[in-house]
Motif scaffolding. Structure first.
Motif, PDB file in Angstrom:
ATOM      1  N   ASP A  55      32.933   6.275  14.958  1.00 50.27           N
ATOM      2  CA  ASP A  55      32.405   7.129  13.915  1.00 50.27           C
ATOM      3  C   ASP A  55      33.540   7.886  13.258  1.00 50.27           C
ATOM      4  N   GLY A  81      35.823  13.568  14.146  1.00 49.58           N
ATOM      5  CA  GLY A  81      35.140  14.856  14.204  1.00 49.58           C
ATOM      6  C   GLY A  81      33.637  14.779  14.226  1.00 49.58           C
ATOM      7  N   CYS A  82      33.067  13.562  14.193  1.00 49.68           N
ATOM      8  CA  CYS A  82      31.611  13.399  14.149  1.00 49.68           C
ATOM      9  C   CYS A  82      31.096  12.838  15.472  1.00 49.68           C
ATOM     10  N   THR A  83      30.033  13.430  15.976  1.00 49.71           N
ATOM     11  CA  THR A  83      29.418  13.013  17.238  1.00 49.71           C
ATOM     12  C   THR A  83      27.952  12.682  16.997  1.00 49.71           C
ATOM     13  N   TYR A 101      23.845  13.324  13.593  1.00 46.61           N
ATOM     14  CA  TYR A 101      25.288  13.484  13.707  1.00 46.61           C
ATOM     15  C   TYR A 101      25.657  14.951  13.534  1.00 46.61           C
ATOM     16  N   GLU A 102      26.634  15.397  14.316  1.00 42.24           N
ATOM     17  CA  GLU A 102      27.299  16.670  14.078  1.00 42.24           C
ATOM     18  C   GLU A 102      28.753  16.381  13.751  1.00 42.24           C
ATOM     19  N   CYS A 103      29.197  16.912  12.630  1.00 43.95           N
ATOM     20  CA  CYS A 103      30.578  16.709  12.201  1.00 43.95           C
ATOM     21  C   CYS A 103      31.259  18.067  12.091  1.00 43.95           C
ATOM     22  N   SER A 104      32.325  18.255  12.837  1.00 43.06           N
ATOM     23  CA  SER A 104      32.999  19.541  12.896  1.00 43.06           C
ATOM     24  C   SER A 104      34.095  19.626  11.839  1.00 43.06           C
ATOM     25  N   TRP A 161      37.400  17.143  11.127  1.00 38.45           N
ATOM     26  CA  TRP A 161      37.059  16.003  10.283  1.00 38.45           C
ATOM     27  C   TRP A 161      38.163  15.694   9.281  1.00 38.45           C
ATOM     28  N   LEU A 196      33.698  12.210   4.198  1.00 37.46           N
ATOM     29  CA  LEU A 196      32.845  11.559   5.179  1.00 37.46           C
ATOM     30  C   LEU A 196      32.223  10.350   4.478  1.00 37.46           C
ATOM     31  N   PHE A 250      30.176   5.350   9.602  1.00 36.89           N
ATOM     32  CA  PHE A 250      29.242   5.774  10.648  1.00 36.89           C
ATOM     33  C   PHE A 250      28.664   4.549  11.354  1.00 36.89           C
ATOM     34  N   LEU A 301      26.860  19.708   9.450  1.00 40.37           N
ATOM     35  CA  LEU A 301      28.261  20.067   9.296  1.00 40.37           C
ATOM     36  C   LEU A 301      28.447  21.405  10.002  1.00 40.37           C
TER      37      LEU A 301
END
Length: 304
Positions: A18, A21-23, A31-34, A38, A42, A47, A56
């Motif tokens: 992915d 920075g994305c989980t 998805y959580e993207c920090s 990141w 995006l 993904f 985000l």
């Protein structure tokens, strides 16, 4: 094993990753993207799973809208046919400990498939004209907590908050951020023609315009709890034929018969008032009151 064969096996076994920075959380299809790690943009094709919901997090700064780097790329081509109908596509921006959020017209290009949109705990420096246009039709839009600086007159243009045929239909516009200016620009809510519920609570709002909600003719519930205004202009509710509830908990009103016109209006139009109506002035009326056929009846309890 030859180097060529080893390289081929390694290639076959490699799983694409992915975006940095994305989980992915499969139980929530989210998805959580920090923002701490990141690399923008995006890009949808990066993904491994289609992001039915996207958060985000740790945001503190710009969400750019154009070259050389945008925030999102390729999302306009997303295929939603495989979405789980039990999960509402949700987009969330959550700032890092009240960090700043700066966005522009075009920052959210391609994100019109999200139906619930949350902006949480941010110092929103400005809400620019057309900045939310790309979201289009949404079931819920909320700016929750934090602070809002400047608000453009067309900040909500193109944003259509409406009651949708999805799990937990809401049709809700919510604003619980502190307004730096203590006012909403006159006409800024005119874009909300299909909204069912408006919540503007604890926002430091110190002025209501008489035509503030006139475009929201489908409104059923209006909550204005714990704000700073002391009068509700006559006819503020007259353009809302479907209004069922008005919540004014925590509002300290200037109590003259002219200023509490809404009591008789709500009674005549079958609108429920939620929250205790409190008089701040005159001092002799610094008490709760209840509606009656002739203005109001003051209770004996005084507030210190």
């Amino acid at each position: 094993m030859s180097v060529t064969v080893y390289a081929l096996l390694l290639t076959l076994c490699t799983v694409s990753g992915d975006p940095t920075g994305c989980t992915y959380y499969p139980s929530d299809l989210k998805y959580e993207c920090s923002a701490r790690s990141w690399a923008l943009p995006l890009t949808l094709s990066d993904f491994d799973h289609v992001p039915q919901s996207l958060s985000l997090i740790d945001v503190n700064g710009n969400l750019p809208s154009s070259t050389p780097t945008a925030t999102f790329s390729g999302f306009a081509a997303i295929n939603t046919s495989s979405f789980d109908a039990n999960f509402v596509p949700t987009f969330t921006i959550r700032c890092y400990r009240g960090g700043m959020l700066i966005y522009y017209a075009g920052s959210f290009t391609g994100l019109g498939y999200f139906k619930n949109v949350h902006i949480q705990n941010c110092e929103v420096l400005a809400m620019p004209d057309d900045g939310l246009h790309d979201f289009g039709d949404v079931n819920y839009f909320g700016v929750e907590g934090g602070i809002i600086g400047d608000i453009g007159y067309d900040a909500f243009r193109g944003l259509n908050v409406c009651l949708m045929n999805i799990p937990r239909p809401l049709g809700t516009f919510l604003l619980t951020s502190k307004l730096d200016s203590r006012v909403l620009p006159n006409g800024v809510l005119y874009a909300l023609t299909n909204v069912t519920n408006i919540v503007i609570d604890n926002a430091n709002l110190d002025t209501l315009q008489v035509d503030m909600f006139q475009a929201s003719t489908k409104l059923k519930s209006l909550s204005l709890r714990y704000n700073m205004f002391t009068t509700i202009p006559n006819n503020t509710l007259s353009s809302l034929p479907g209004l069922q509830t008005l919540d004014i908990e925590g509002i300290e009103l200037e109590c003259t018969c002219d200023n509490v016109w809404f009591l008789d209006y709500c009674k005549a139009n079958n609108i429920s008032i939620r929250g205790s109506v409190i008089c701040s002035t005159p001092s002799s009326y610094r008490s709760k009151y209840t509606e009656s056929s002739s203005c109001f009846v003051i209770k004996e309890q005084d507030f210190q």
